[in-house]
Design an enzyme around this catalytic site. Structure first.
Site, mmCIF file in Angstrom:
data_model
loop_
_atom_site.group_PDB
_atom_site.id
_atom_site.type_symbol
_atom_site.label_atom_id
_atom_site.label_comp_id
_atom_site.label_asym_id
_atom_site.label_seq_id
_atom_site.Cartn_x
_atom_site.Cartn_y
_atom_site.Cartn_z
ATOM 1 N N GLY A 258 0.894 -1.310 0.043
ATOM 2 C CA GLY A 258 0.020 0.032 -0.033
ATOM 3 C C GLY A 258 0.938 1.307 -0.144
ATOM 4 N N ALA B 4 2.903 2.865 -5.247
ATOM 5 C CA ALA B 4 2.857 1.981 -6.367
ATOM 6 C C ALA B 4 1.451 1.220 -6.127
ATOM 7 C CB ALA B 4 3.658 1.154 -6.652
ATOM 8 N N VAL C 245 9.668 7.929 0.739
ATOM 9 C CA VAL C 245 10.239 9.038 -0.104
ATOM 10 C C VAL C 245 9.860 8.900 -1.629
ATOM 11 C CG1 VAL C 245 12.250 9.131 1.478
ATOM 12 C CG2 VAL C 245 12.326 7.531 -0.502
ATOM 13 N N ALA D 295 9.727 14.240 -5.958
ATOM 14 C CA ALA D 295 9.803 14.953 -7.014
ATOM 15 C C ALA D 295 9.118 13.967 -8.253
ATOM 16 C CB ALA D 295 10.848 15.446 -7.323
ATOM 17 N N LYS E 193 6.387 21.845 -10.334
ATOM 18 C CA LYS E 193 7.598 21.575 -10.859
ATOM 19 C C LYS E 193 7.879 21.946 -12.091
ATOM 20 C CE LYS E 193 11.047 17.863 -11.217
ATOM 21 N NZ LYS E 193 10.946 16.465 -10.829
ATOM 22 N N VAL F 255 1.566 -10.190 5.123
ATOM 23 C CA VAL F 255 1.605 -11.470 4.275
ATOM 24 C C VAL F 255 2.636 -12.660 5.041
ATOM 25 C CG1 VAL F 255 1.643 -12.736 1.994
ATOM 26 C CG2 VAL F 255 0.623 -10.543 2.324
ATOM 27 N N LEU G 212 8.746 -0.359 -6.780
ATOM 28 C CA LEU G 212 10.094 -0.844 -6.488
ATOM 29 C C LEU G 212 10.215 -2.244 -6.352
ATOM 30 C CD1 LEU G 212 10.293 1.471 -3.260
ATOM 31 C CD2 LEU G 212 11.539 1.808 -5.526
ATOM 32 N N ILE H 284 8.130 7.050 -10.036
ATOM 33 C CA ILE H 284 6.852 7.001 -10.082
ATOM 34 C C ILE H 284 6.083 7.024 -11.543
ATOM 35 C CG2 ILE H 284 4.626 8.449 -9.478
ATOM 36 C CD1 ILE H 284 6.251 9.258 -6.824
HETATM 37 P P1 FAD Z 1 6.640 0.945 -0.674
HETATM 38 O O1 FAD Z 1 6.633 2.309 -0.582
HETATM 39 O O2 FAD Z 1 8.061 0.382 -0.057
HETATM 40 O O3 FAD Z 1 5.611 0.149 -0.365
HETATM 41 C C1 FAD Z 1 5.590 -1.255 -0.087
HETATM 42 C C2 FAD Z 1 4.331 -1.718 0.597
HETATM 43 O O4 FAD Z 1 4.326 -3.139 0.498
HETATM 44 C C3 FAD Z 1 4.023 -1.331 1.806
HETATM 45 O O5 FAD Z 1 2.870 -0.835 2.065
HETATM 46 C C4 FAD Z 1 4.426 -2.225 2.616
HETATM 47 O O6 FAD Z 1 3.615 -2.421 3.871
HETATM 48 C C5 FAD Z 1 3.998 -3.678 1.834
HETATM 49 N N1 FAD Z 1 4.421 -4.862 2.236
HETATM 50 C C6 FAD Z 1 5.818 -5.433 1.909
HETATM 51 N N2 FAD Z 1 5.778 -6.471 2.442
HETATM 52 C C7 FAD Z 1 4.663 -6.916 2.901
HETATM 53 C C8 FAD Z 1 4.012 -8.003 3.514
HETATM 54 N N3 FAD Z 1 4.954 -9.047 3.758
HETATM 55 N N4 FAD Z 1 2.662 -7.998 3.992
HETATM 56 C C9 FAD Z 1 2.025 -7.074 3.574
HETATM 57 N N5 FAD Z 1 2.393 -5.862 2.915
HETATM 58 C C10 FAD Z 1 3.499 -5.897 2.692
HETATM 59 N N6 FAD Z 1 10.382 8.247 -6.745
HETATM 60 C C11 FAD Z 1 10.279 9.408 -7.566
HETATM 61 O O7 FAD Z 1 9.430 9.279 -8.562
HETATM 62 N N7 FAD Z 1 10.507 10.438 -7.537
HETATM 63 C C12 FAD Z 1 11.476 10.808 -6.538
HETATM 64 O O8 FAD Z 1 11.943 12.035 -6.010
HETATM 65 C C13 FAD Z 1 12.007 9.493 -5.677
HETATM 66 N N8 FAD Z 1 12.909 9.520 -4.912
HETATM 67 C C14 FAD Z 1 13.377 8.522 -4.075
HETATM 68 C C15 FAD Z 1 14.329 8.633 -3.129
HETATM 69 C C16 FAD Z 1 14.964 7.468 -2.584
HETATM 70 C C17 FAD Z 1 15.931 7.448 -1.851
HETATM 71 C C18 FAD Z 1 14.245 6.080 -3.028
HETATM 72 C C19 FAD Z 1 14.637 4.956 -2.290
HETATM 73 C C20 FAD Z 1 13.145 6.327 -3.592
HETATM 74 C C21 FAD Z 1 12.898 7.322 -4.353
HETATM 75 N N9 FAD Z 1 11.719 7.128 -5.458
HETATM 76 C C22 FAD Z 1 11.417 8.396 -6.119
HETATM 77 C C23 FAD Z 1 10.887 5.945 -5.470
HETATM 78 C C24 FAD Z 1 9.658 5.946 -4.913
HETATM 79 O O9 FAD Z 1 9.838 6.229 -3.391
HETATM 80 C C25 FAD Z 1 8.718 4.692 -5.223
HETATM 81 O O10 FAD Z 1 8.773 4.441 -6.395
HETATM 82 C C26 FAD Z 1 7.565 4.670 -4.815
HETATM 83 O O11 FAD Z 1 7.442 5.259 -3.117
HETATM 84 C C27 FAD Z 1 6.687 3.559 -4.799
HETATM 85 O O12 FAD Z 1 7.536 2.815 -3.791
HETATM 86 P P2 FAD Z 1 6.557 1.390 -3.748
HETATM 87 O O13 FAD Z 1 4.878 1.563 -3.649
HETATM 88 O O14 FAD Z 1 6.942 0.331 -4.754
HETATM 89 O O15 FAD Z 1 7.119 0.591 -2.473
#
Ligand code: FAD
Length: 504
Positions: free
Chosen positions: A14, A17, A48, A51, A79, A185, A334, A347
């Site tokens: 959640g 993504a 995080v 941008a 931006k 999970v 990610l 994003i």
């Molecule tokens: P996450 O936010 O990590 O979400 C993962 C989810 O999975 C969470 O809800 C977690 O609880 C859940 N989960 C994991 N394991 C389990 C389990 N076993 N059971 C139940 N739930 C689980 N992107 C940009 O576009 N612009 C930027 O400026 C930018 N800056 C960044 C800077 C840094 C240092 C980093 C590391 C990333 C940056 N990004 C940026 C990337 C951006 O943060 C991600 O693409 C975006 O937040 C999407 O993350 P996500 O949803 O894939 O993962």
């Protein structure tokens, strides 16, 4: 299928993504799908990613989300591009704006004429011919409209509080029927014969069954990586940064820059992102060249305000899973790959994966052809962004640290080496036609980082010099006039959201 004949989609995660995917699926596919999303408070989100890229506007528009509501909820600012400091050389600055430079003349891109004039007469900087760059420099903002040259003249994106975007979309998606399950999970069940994922087993012992599983579990990559064992393709030879330290701070009062800054540091670079209520800061660095403590100290030493949180270290690997869609699992965000945020592309990559998933959405059995198409399209996006990021590191004269020495002298991927050679001999940019970075983006970075071509399009020699000078002066005056009619960025935001936060 469920008993109502809906395709059962289960999303793990959640973060940005997960909730972007859930929101798009319930909005776009409506009664064809049931969407359940499992997220774990115990694990949390990466939090995080502040941008963004202009394409996000399309995402919001398609979902019928009003910009003002989104801006208020996520404490966002506008931006117009990214200002790069200390990349080409220490002390140098340029902007990669969300706009082209000038207009093509007789089918020849403007930068060819600019190169000729610059060689002959030292004309003004190429950014002076870009509305986005000129507006950013003046700290002004207004969305494109007829008076300003309309949508084609420039574009814009947002800078927002990363912890607020997912909850905003969660409310939207749940309002349209997505179901949220708060749980961790513990186990993933698979079909013994085909290997497809069949259900998630949760910490409380319950099961969530589905037809299609979307892995948005972040760096953990619970389904694609841990369960299916999809191979990881590492790009760390070209992009050695593998850590970031994030440290938000108070925003200096007054003007709010309508742009993100990326500033070269000793062993990487740092971001500076102005939001309504604070500045986002983070140092992306390579642990092969700098310790976490030293990076934290280097960042703390340049903060412009009072820190608002303890420094937070994030670890990552640059690269991607070889297949983003395997069996009945699609990795988005990610969970499928990571490229450092120098051009704010993560994003954007989430968004394109959602777009292609919608286009190829399997109402019946998953077809191998659709999977292959999806994977090829995602590969293509990743590889292009990768090359563009490497360019920023490689096109440098910096020789003040082992990190920059390595980046300057590294061996390039063939695809990038060919592009650079083409530019150097002809000022041409190989056309992509699609993808996030088209010709003006490459021109901005190549010229901004001091890579001057040896020659340009022969047709740029044809116009009489005085006529060309006149046309360029008129173009520049037109840009100045348009920018002059834009309000101050902070004032525009204030009118839009009426936020007291801006007054701080
Ligand atoms: P996450 O936010 O990590 O979400 C993962 C989810 O999975 C969470 O809800 C977690 O609880 C859940 N989960 C994991 N394991 C389990 C389990 N076993 N059971 C139940 N739930 C689980 N992107 C940009 O576009 N612009 C930027 O400026 C930018 N800056 C960044 C800077 C840094 C240092 C980093 C590391 C990333 C940056 N990004 C940026 C990337 C951006 O943060 C991600 O693409 C975006 O937040 C999407 O993350 P996500 O949803 O894939 O993962």
């Amino acid at each position: 299928m469920d008993e109502e004949g809906k395709r059962r989609v289960v999303i793990v995660g959640g973060g940005t993504a997960g909730w972007m995917t859930a929101a798009a699926l319930v909005h776009q596919l409506g009664p064809l799908v049931s969407v359940r999303l499992v997220e774990s408070a115990e694990i949390g989100i990466v939090g995080v990613g502040e941008a963004t890229f202009p394409h996000l506007r399309l995402f919001l528009r398609r979902l019928g989300i009003e910009e003002a509501a989104f801006m208020a909820a996520t404490h966002a600012t506008y931006k117009l591009g990214i200002v790069f400091n200390d990349f080409g050389a220490l002390g140098e600055e340029y902007m990669h704006g969300f706009a082209g430079f000038g207009e093509p003349v007789a089918g020849v891109p403007f930068h060819h004429y600019w190169l000729r004039m610059h060689r002959e007469a030292q004309g003004s900087a190429i950014g002076d011919y870009s509305i986005a760059v000129a507006a950013a420099r003046a700290r002004r903002f207004h969305p494109p409209c007829d008076d300003l040259g309309g949508e084609g003249a420039f574009s814009y994106a947002y800078q927002f509080d990363a912890t607020r975007f997912a909850p905003f979309l969660r409310d939207f998606a749940c309002g349209l029927g997505a179901e949220r399950i708060e749980a961790t999970v513990r186990h993933v069940a698979r079909d013994a014969e085909r290997g497809d994922v069949t259900a998630l087993e949760l910490a409380d012992g319950s099961r969530v069954e589905g037809d299609l599983f979307i892995d948005c579990s972040g760096f953990r990559s619970l389904l694609l990586g841990e369960t299916l064992g999809e191979d990881w393709e590492s790009w760390s030879d070209w992009l050695p940064c593998d850590r970031a330290v994030a440290m938000p701070c108070t925003r200096p009062p007054g003007e709010i820059e309508p742009f993100t800054r990326a500033i070269g540091m000793s062993s990487g670079w740092r971001w500076r992102i102005p939001l309504q209520h604070r500045l986002g800061n983070g140092y992306v660095f390579s642990s092969a060249y700098l310790s976490e403590d030293a990076a934290t100290a280097e960042l703390a030493g340049v903060l412009e305000g009072t820190p608002l949180a303890e420094p937070r270290i994030l670890k990552f690997r640059p690269g991607r899973r070889r297949r983003a869609w395997a069996h009945n699992v699609i990795g988005i965000g990610l969970a499928s790959g990571f490229l450092e945020p120098m051009e704010s592309t993560s994003i954007y990559l989430v968004q394109v994966a959602i777009d292609w998933l919608l286009e190829l959405f399997p109402l019946g059995a998953v077809e191998e052809g659709d999977r292959t198409t999806f994977n090829a399209l995602i590969d293509f996006e990743y590889a292009r962004i990768r090359d563009f990021l490497i360019l920023h590191y490689h096109a440098t004269r910096r020789d003040d640290s082992p990190f920059w020495n390595r980046m300057r002298t590294m061996e390039l991927p063939e695809s990038l080496a060919e592009r650079l050679a083409l530019w150097r001999r002809s000022a041409r940019v190989a056309h992509y036609g699609r993808g996030p970075f088209l010709e003006p983006s490459w021109v901005a970075v190549l010229l901004g980082q001091g890579i001057r071509p040896d020659a340009w399009d022969a047709r740029a020699q044809l116009p009489d010099r005085a006529r060309l000078e006149g046309a360029m002066a008129a173009l520049r005056a037109d840009v100045d006039r348009r920018v002059g009619s834009m309000p101050d960025h902070a004032a525009y935001l204030h009118d839009l959201i009426g936020g007291e936060a801006l007054d701080g």
